[in-house]
Scaffold this motif. Structure first.
Motif, mmCIF file in Angstrom:
data_model
loop_
_atom_site.group_PDB
_atom_site.id
_atom_site.type_symbol
_atom_site.label_atom_id
_atom_site.label_comp_id
_atom_site.label_asym_id
_atom_site.label_seq_id
_atom_site.Cartn_x
_atom_site.Cartn_y
_atom_site.Cartn_z
ATOM 1 N N SER A 105 47.590 7.596 33.024
ATOM 2 C CA SER A 105 48.065 8.835 32.400
ATOM 3 C C SER A 105 47.890 10.049 33.319
ATOM 4 C CB SER A 105 47.355 9.076 31.071
ATOM 5 O OG SER A 105 45.975 9.295 31.281
ATOM 6 N N ASP B 80 53.344 16.726 30.843
ATOM 7 C CA ASP B 80 51.885 16.812 30.886
ATOM 8 C C ASP B 80 51.381 16.443 32.282
ATOM 9 O OD1 ASP B 80 51.837 17.464 28.216
ATOM 10 O OD2 ASP B 80 51.452 15.422 27.542
ATOM 11 N N ASN B 81 50.269 17.001 32.675
ATOM 12 C CA ASN B 81 49.588 16.689 33.938
ATOM 13 C C ASN B 81 50.377 17.081 35.183
ATOM 14 O OD1 ASN B 81 47.404 15.605 32.542
ATOM 15 N ND2 ASN B 81 48.366 13.602 32.465
#
Length: 175
Positions: free
Chosen positions: A5, A162-163
């Motif tokens: 992730s 995200d990220n």
């Protein structure tokens, strides 16, 4: 070292598969010393038995990487890209505009995860505005270039994930 992730290269490779499919002839521009993004694409393409991946960067240090075709040279918008379906740049810095110009000229889809830099000529930099304003101007400049493809029936997308703190700009043909 990173969980799946947190691994942006793995995440971008999955986005490519979702958006464009694995049966795609991909050129990654600016893959760096060791093009891990291309390795992830190659792994997925091997699993699916479809597609190809080529990476082009003058600073490549690896000589072999699965089935990835390695080209140790600098990309230019006037290069022949007829054998590719998709042009990709993961934080390609100066090559951002070259990728988009090539995509527009050759009617190719592109996928760019922007870097956090601005690449205006130094004489054009309005330093007194600050980095965040200049960066927004840079993103708008890139979107302006990309929107040239809309004349040829492409749809331009911009999104955040995200990220990863910078925009992702990509084109898709209307189906």
């Amino acid at each position: 070292m990173l969980s799946d992730s947190e691994n942006i290269y793995l995440g971008f490779s999955k986005m490519i598969g979702e958006q464009y499919g694995w049966n795609t002839k991909i050129l990654e521009v600016g893959g760096g010393y060791y093009p891990i993004f291309s390795k992830y694409i190659d792994d997925a393409q091997k699993k699916n038995g479809k597609g190809t991946i080529t990476v082009m960067d003058p600073v490549l240090v690896t000589n072999k990487l699965g089935r990835v075709k390695l080209q140790k040279e600098e990309f230019s918008h006037d290069m022949n890209v007829s054998q590719f379906d998709l042009l990709v740049g993961i934080c390609p810095c100066e090559a951002t505009t070259e990728i988009i110009k090539s995509a527009v000229m050759n009617q190719k889809e592109f996928f760019i995860a922007m870097c956090g830099c601005t690449h205006f000529p130094m004489t054009d930099m309005p330093w007194f505005y600050g980095h965040s304003y200049i960066y927004r101007m840079w993103v708008e400049e890139i979107l302006y270039l990309a929107r040239e493809q809309e004349k040829d029936g492409f749809i331009i997308h911009q999104e955040m994930v995200d990220n990863f703190p910078y925009p992702i700009i990509y084109s898709k043909t209307k189906k």
